[in-house]
Design an enzyme around this catalytic site. Sequence first.
Site, PDB file in Angstrom:
ATOM      1  N   SER A 271      -8.243   1.601  -7.979  1.00 47.38           N
ATOM      2  CA  SER A 271      -9.308   2.327  -7.314  1.00 47.38           C
ATOM      3  C   SER A 271      -9.711   3.423  -7.482  1.00 47.38           C
ATOM      4  O   SER A 271     -10.445   4.179  -7.663  1.00 47.38           O
ATOM      5  CB  SER A 271      -8.782   1.806  -6.270  1.00 47.38           C
ATOM      6  OG  SER A 271      -7.596   2.028  -5.253  1.00 47.38           O
ATOM      7  N   HIS A 301      -5.421  -6.184  -6.624  1.00 49.79           N
ATOM      8  CA  HIS A 301      -4.802  -5.039  -5.947  1.00 49.79           C
ATOM      9  C   HIS A 301      -5.178  -4.712  -4.293  1.00 49.79           C
ATOM     10  O   HIS A 301      -3.696  -4.911  -4.023  1.00 49.79           O
ATOM     11  CB  HIS A 301      -6.784  -4.261  -6.937  1.00 49.79           C
ATOM     12  CG  HIS A 301      -6.601  -2.256  -6.817  1.00 49.79           C
ATOM     13  ND1 HIS A 301      -5.006  -1.832  -6.387  1.00 49.79           N
ATOM     14  CD2 HIS A 301      -6.531  -1.510  -6.527  1.00 49.79           C
ATOM     15  CE1 HIS A 301      -5.135  -1.013  -5.830  1.00 49.79           C
ATOM     16  NE2 HIS A 301      -6.749  -0.045  -5.791  1.00 49.79           N
ATOM     17  N   HIS A 347       6.404  -4.570  -9.255  1.00 49.23           N
ATOM     18  CA  HIS A 347       5.241  -3.424  -8.921  1.00 49.23           C
ATOM     19  C   HIS A 347       5.078  -3.427 -10.828  1.00 49.23           C
ATOM     20  O   HIS A 347       5.867  -3.120 -11.146  1.00 49.23           O
ATOM     21  CB  HIS A 347       5.587  -2.415  -8.264  1.00 49.23           C
ATOM     22  CG  HIS A 347       4.440  -0.750  -8.650  1.00 49.23           C
ATOM     23  ND1 HIS A 347       4.141  -0.310  -8.801  1.00 49.23           N
ATOM     24  CD2 HIS A 347       4.073  -0.902  -7.235  1.00 49.23           C
ATOM     25  CE1 HIS A 347       3.573   0.554  -8.738  1.00 49.23           C
ATOM     26  NE2 HIS A 347       3.080   0.205  -6.977  1.00 49.23           N
ATOM     27  N   ARG A 356       7.791   3.582  -0.142  1.00 46.06           N
ATOM     28  CA  ARG A 356       6.537   3.114   0.932  1.00 46.06           C
ATOM     29  C   ARG A 356       7.587   2.102   1.877  1.00 46.06           C
ATOM     30  O   ARG A 356       7.631   2.166   2.470  1.00 46.06           O
ATOM     31  CB  ARG A 356       5.777   3.027   0.237  1.00 46.06           C
ATOM     32  CG  ARG A 356       4.869   4.301  -0.046  1.00 46.06           C
ATOM     33  CD  ARG A 356       3.629   3.927  -1.508  1.00 46.06           C
ATOM     34  NE  ARG A 356       4.152   3.104  -1.822  1.00 46.06           N
ATOM     35  CZ  ARG A 356       3.101   2.084  -2.544  1.00 46.06           C
ATOM     36  NH1 ARG A 356       2.597   2.480  -2.659  1.00 46.06           N
ATOM     37  NH2 ARG A 356       3.325   0.770  -3.446  1.00 46.06           N
ATOM     38  N   ASP A 404       3.378  -3.505  -0.056  1.00 43.93           N
ATOM     39  CA  ASP A 404       2.999  -5.101   0.727  1.00 43.93           C
ATOM     40  C   ASP A 404       3.724  -5.595   1.662  1.00 43.93           C
ATOM     41  O   ASP A 404       3.696  -6.649   2.140  1.00 43.93           O
ATOM     42  CB  ASP A 404       2.426  -5.393  -0.450  1.00 43.93           C
ATOM     43  CG  ASP A 404       0.773  -4.704  -1.147  1.00 43.93           C
ATOM     44  OD1 ASP A 404       0.411  -4.372  -0.316  1.00 43.93           O
ATOM     45  OD2 ASP A 404       1.150  -4.305  -2.215  1.00 43.93           O
TER      46      ASP A 404
END
Length: 465
Positions: A271, A301, A347, A356, A404
């Site tokens: 993105s 994504h 990742h 994160r 995620d």
Amino acid sequence: MFNRIASKSFASVTSNLARNGGCRRLASTKTLEETLQEVIPPKQEQLKRLKAEHAQTVVGDVKVENIIGGMRGLKAMLWEASVLDPIEGIRFHGMSIPECQEVLPPAPGGREMTPESMLWLLMTGKVPTPQQSKQFSADLAEKGELPSFVETLIDSLPKTLHPMTQLSMGVAALNHDSAFQAAYERGTKKTEYWTHTLEDCINLVAKLPALAARIYRNVYHPDRPLVPIDKNLDLTGNYSNMLGFGNNENMTEYLRLYIALHGDHEGGNASAHTSHLVGSTLADPYLAYSAALNALAGPLHGLANQEVLRWQIAMQKEIGDTVTHDNIREYLWRTLKSGQVVPGYGHGVLRNPDPRFVALQDFCKTRPDLQASPTIQLVQQTAEVAPEVLKEHGKTKNPYPNVDAASGCVLYHYGLTEFKYYTVIFGVSRALGAVTQLVWARALGLPIERPKSYSMDALEKLIKN
């Protein structure tokens, strides 16, 4: 986080966070545009030096695996706001996530850094004062209402149309009022491109919460009245309020952290790269970010946290109330042996646990309601077991949890259970980094992006020669 250092001066804190040989100081009362006017000229000079002194310097090799493997790992983009290190994780102008949590101002009465304070840092490389952050929130609230024609457009769409499609359409429609497009048609100077781009970018960020909340209302709660923007609230405070969670301060604080953390992850992800690519044609920020949202909507994504949550809920149903490391391990192996991946782990760049993810876990540890949640407990226990299983499986370069693995589960706990909407929140967040790059690309005069491509026959000929 912020309150822990209230007794220290911002200057002393930020001096400890010096990167690249300099001290990151707070600009006292300057506006965002005034601060950018101050920091852009040195960066322009730095770029000139790089061109003059190092244009032919080799910084890496291009292998066949880069060409046929999605350009993964290829050093081919200039992206100022953040750099992703495989071991340390993301840094924003040299600052780690914990450092950002220490110094970026929260909303009044809150503890988590706000997206607008993160945007200020991304744009300028400087930490805003609480006063600057508060004024920036007020400026965004003033610009936050949607034009009536965009409201009409979104309200006319079928509820069955994917929320991300609606978000992309709404953002593209905002192009109607683009300051950059109007200035370009008037023949503005190239040196002024960035100022008109900044105006569009701030308007875009300001309007995203109202647009995203309207889509949520239309698709999932059509009988619920939309709450108007409160000019006294910060960006996320208004977003949470318009979503219907304004009375849940924990949810609002989580959204502040979520949006700030997801705001930028360097430029190579799909993105971010899409936004930069389209923006390099001098398309206005609305068109560029609309394209980026279409990339974010792709299953590879922006849909990962939905897949994690579905997988976690399925595991929870199968395991039942008695959760142990052994039955989690068994479920992990069944997933892998069925040919599926374990969602939320691994990742494309990182080779350590995602900072994160760690930040979101720390958030959960400070909330008793989250610690008591079976879903959150399962996330935490899975993170304790999965790395060893994935190492033993031997088919992943990074067996550790990414962001995620936790992000969607907290939304679910707080009552936002509509999975398809989760990527919309991601889209509100990822605008922070995308608009920063658009402004800097115009300020630095970066050219249109045009890499060289090869067919397989041409590639084989190149190899033989």
